[in-house]
Design a protein around this motif. Structure first.
Motif, PDB file in Angstrom:
ATOM      1  N   VAL A  18      -7.210  -2.701  12.060  1.00 21.01           N
ATOM      2  CA  VAL A  18      -6.134  -1.817  12.526  1.00 21.01           C
ATOM      3  C   VAL A  18      -6.418  -0.339  12.283  1.00 21.01           C
ATOM      4  CG1 VAL A  18      -4.343  -3.586  12.363  1.00 21.01           C
ATOM      5  CG2 VAL A  18      -4.800  -2.123  10.375  1.00 21.01           C
ATOM      6  N   ILE A  19      -7.472  -0.032  11.527  1.00 19.88           N
ATOM      7  CA  ILE A  19      -7.861   1.378  11.384  1.00 19.88           C
ATOM      8  C   ILE A  19      -9.254   1.537  11.985  1.00 19.88           C
ATOM      9  CG2 ILE A  19      -6.451   1.735   9.315  1.00 19.88           C
ATOM     10  CD1 ILE A  19      -9.089   1.735   7.678  1.00 19.88           C
ATOM     11  N   ASP A  20      -9.489   2.674  12.598  1.00 19.88           N
ATOM     12  CA  ASP A  20     -10.827   2.898  13.146  1.00 19.88           C
ATOM     13  C   ASP A  20     -11.647   3.744  12.169  1.00 19.88           C
ATOM     14  OD1 ASP A  20     -10.213   5.598  13.498  1.00 19.88           O
ATOM     15  OD2 ASP A  20      -9.629   5.329  15.592  1.00 19.88           O
ATOM     16  N   LEU A 166       0.667 -10.121   8.374  1.00 21.78           N
ATOM     17  CA  LEU A 166       0.007  -8.913   7.852  1.00 21.78           C
ATOM     18  C   LEU A 166      -0.321  -7.886   8.934  1.00 21.78           C
ATOM     19  CD1 LEU A 166      -1.243  -7.300   5.573  1.00 21.78           C
ATOM     20  CD2 LEU A 166      -3.315  -8.706   5.783  1.00 21.78           C
ATOM     21  N   LYS A 167      -0.987  -8.337   9.986  1.00 22.69           N
ATOM     22  CA  LYS A 167      -1.413  -7.377  11.013  1.00 22.69           C
ATOM     23  C   LYS A 167      -0.219  -6.674  11.667  1.00 22.69           C
ATOM     24  CE  LYS A 167      -4.799  -6.862  14.700  1.00 22.69           C
ATOM     25  NZ  LYS A 167      -5.775  -7.552  15.555  1.00 22.69           N
ATOM     26  N   ARG A 172       3.034  -1.741  12.287  1.00 27.29           N
ATOM     27  CA  ARG A 172       4.315  -1.013  12.187  1.00 27.29           C
ATOM     28  C   ARG A 172       4.187   0.158  11.214  1.00 27.29           C
ATOM     29  NH1 ARG A 172       6.381  -6.317  12.455  1.00 27.29           N
ATOM     30  NH2 ARG A 172       6.417  -6.525  10.189  1.00 27.29           N
ATOM     31  N   ALA A 173       3.481  -0.081  10.119  1.00 30.95           N
ATOM     32  CA  ALA A 173       3.314   0.990   9.125  1.00 30.95           C
ATOM     33  C   ALA A 173       2.504   2.144   9.710  1.00 30.95           C
ATOM     34  CB  ALA A 173       2.639   0.431   7.871  1.00 30.95           C
ATOM     35  N   VAL A 185       2.666  -0.737   2.470  1.00 37.28           N
ATOM     36  CA  VAL A 185       2.660  -2.167   2.751  1.00 37.28           C
ATOM     37  C   VAL A 185       2.218  -2.878   1.470  1.00 37.28           C
ATOM     38  CG1 VAL A 185       1.804  -4.025   4.222  1.00 37.28           C
ATOM     39  CG2 VAL A 185       2.135  -1.722   5.173  1.00 37.28           C
ATOM     40  N   ASP A 186       3.151  -3.619   0.895  1.00 40.34           N
ATOM     41  CA  ASP A 186       2.932  -4.338  -0.366  1.00 40.34           C
ATOM     42  C   ASP A 186       2.484  -5.749  -0.020  1.00 40.34           C
ATOM     43  OD1 ASP A 186       3.065  -5.599  -2.811  1.00 40.34           O
ATOM     44  OD2 ASP A 186       5.251  -5.429  -3.009  1.00 40.34           O
ATOM     45  N   VAL A 187       1.205  -6.018  -0.214  1.00 41.38           N
ATOM     46  CA  VAL A 187       0.638  -7.297   0.213  1.00 41.38           C
ATOM     47  C   VAL A 187       0.423  -8.185  -1.017  1.00 41.38           C
ATOM     48  CG1 VAL A 187      -1.196  -8.425   1.510  1.00 41.38           C
ATOM     49  CG2 VAL A 187      -0.521  -6.073   2.086  1.00 41.38           C
TER      50      VAL A 187
END
Ligand SMILES: Cc1ncc(C[n+]2csc(CCOP(=O)(O)OP(=O)(O)O)c2C)c(N)n1
Length: 194
Positions: A18-20, A166-167, A172-173, A185-187
């Motif tokens: 989700v991040i580049d 998760l994704k 959304r975050a 995001v608390d995983v």
């Protein structure tokens, strides 16, 4: 893969989706750092930072600093649950709101201070804690509601304990961050053997 708790490897593999490569990663993930480096590889110089010192609590404030220095960057602080608390999240997230320096925080929440637990085990293998399974100040379980803490500081906050969630939660975050709001995001992840 669908069950609780999420493995930290799955957490980082999903984060990398989700991040580049343009995102700046601030790594204060302590015991999970080697996996973060492996599963969220950085290819552009200047997009991975770690604290040079041993004192925890660097990443959240550093994220505000990176955003002040270069507002165009997207920044993610990857922290343990211990590190998150050491980072004075109320102050850091409040500063992010006031200074308009939104950043993403991802907590690898294994509900323990693994490094401290391992140090105690190595130094005192027959300790009272080891014999009784009582680890006060080391096992943080059940943990505080860090997502609620984030929301109290006007950040976006979510708790994730299933890999399937998760994704979407990270997306959304990230949308919140792009919209100008810090996000946490608390995983809830698995304990690492030690
Ligand atoms: C200010 C400060 N206090 C205490 C420590 C000692 N310390 C090192 S690692 C650690 C626990 C970190 O826990 P967490 O962030 O949950 O990561 P984990 O070890 O579970 O990977 C502590 C308390 C420190 N380095 N700095």
């Amino acid at each position: 893969m669908g069950s609780f708790p999420i493995s930290p490897l799955a957490l980082f593999a999903t984060l990398s989706e989700v991040i580049d490569e343009s995102w700046t990663v601030l790594d204060e993930s302590v015991g999970a750092s080697a996996w973060l480096t492996r599963f969220v590889p950085r290819t552009i110089p200047g997009t991975l930072f770690k604290s040079g010192g041993s004192s925890l609590g660097w990443a959240l404030g550093a994220a505000v600093g990176v955003k002040l220095a270069d507002p165009a960057r997207q920044v993610v602080a990857v922290v343990g649950d211990g590190t998150f608390v050491y980072g004075c999240p109320t102050a850091s997230l409040w500063a992010a709101d006031i200074q308009k320096t939104p950043f993403l925080t991802v907590i690898n929440n294994n509900r323990q201070h693994t490094a401290t637990r391992n140090a105690l085990r190595i130094g005192y293998p027959e300790s009272y804690a080891e014999r009784t399974g009582s680890w006060p100040g080391i096992l943080i379980d059940p943990p505080p509601d860090y997502a609620a803490l984030a929301r109290a500081s006007r950040a976006h906050g979510e708790t994730v304990d299933r890999i399937d969630d998760l994704k979407p939660a990270l997306e959304r975050a990230i949308a919140a961050v792009r919209g100008g709001q810090a996000a946490v995001v608390d995983v809830r992840t698995s304990h690492v053997a030690g």
